[in-house]
Design an enzyme around this catalytic site. Structure first.
Site, mmCIF file in Angstrom:
data_model
loop_
_atom_site.group_PDB
_atom_site.id
_atom_site.type_symbol
_atom_site.label_atom_id
_atom_site.label_comp_id
_atom_site.label_asym_id
_atom_site.label_seq_id
_atom_site.Cartn_x
_atom_site.Cartn_y
_atom_site.Cartn_z
ATOM 1 N N HIS A 55 0.845 -1.195 0.000
ATOM 2 C CA HIS A 55 0.000 0.000 0.000
ATOM 3 C C HIS A 55 0.884 1.250 0.000
ATOM 4 O O HIS A 55 2.098 1.159 0.116
ATOM 5 C CB HIS A 55 -0.935 0.003 1.215
ATOM 6 C CG HIS A 55 -0.228 0.065 2.526
ATOM 7 N ND1 HIS A 55 0.130 -1.054 3.235
ATOM 8 C CD2 HIS A 55 0.215 1.126 3.248
ATOM 9 C CE1 HIS A 55 0.752 -0.702 4.351
ATOM 10 N NE2 HIS A 55 0.812 0.621 4.378
ATOM 11 N N ALA A 56 0.219 2.391 -0.139
ATOM 12 C CA ALA A 56 0.874 3.690 -0.029
ATOM 13 C C ALA A 56 0.032 4.544 0.908
ATOM 14 O O ALA A 56 -1.089 4.164 1.267
ATOM 15 C CB ALA A 56 0.985 4.358 -1.401
#
Length: 139
Positions: A55-56
């Protein structure tokens, strides 16, 4: 989302004090960590072959530390990828907003300590890579 690159992320040396009875590393808000720590957590007992992350974040900054053992952190800004092997408890990897991250290749008994600039907020996560690319380059 922040217009950051993987080159905005770096290894930070933490205070390390040697003593015959064992070493100590000190982490202080705004001094050794370039942000105010609002949350900390750690990953452990990650089964062999498994990965974490994926994820970011839109706004969150993190300092990722191998408190014990080792693991790899691959950072991706949508154009360039960089992989860091974390294996020293007196070093932390600063990850800025707008960077996709994957953690893998955990050694047996490893502990990944994460210091975060914000409390948990689901809206700050980007969990789909294609959405990440769209946000990164369509703004």
């Amino acid at each position: 989302m922040k217009k950051t690159t993987v080159y905005d992320c770096s290894i930070i040396e933490l205070d390390k004090h040697h003593h015959v009875k064992g070493n100590i590393t000190v982490v202080e808000n705004g001094k050794t960590v370039p942000f105010q720590v609002r949350r900390s957590y750690y990953l452990y007992d990650v089964p062999g072959g498994e990965s974490r992350g994926g994820h970011a974040h839109k706004d969150l900054k993190q300092l990722i530390i191998a408190a014990s053992g080792s693991f790899d952190v691959t950072l991706d800004d949508g154009k360039i990828k960089r992989t860091f092997k974390l294996n020293r408890p007196y070093q932390g990897l600063l990850v800025v907003p707008g960077i996709w991250r994957e953690l893998d290749d955990f050694s047996s008994g490893s502990v990944c300590l994460v210091l975060a600039s914000m409390k948990y907020e689901e809206n700050d996560y980007i969990r789909d890579y294609n959405e990440f690319l769209k946000l990164k380059f369509d703004e």
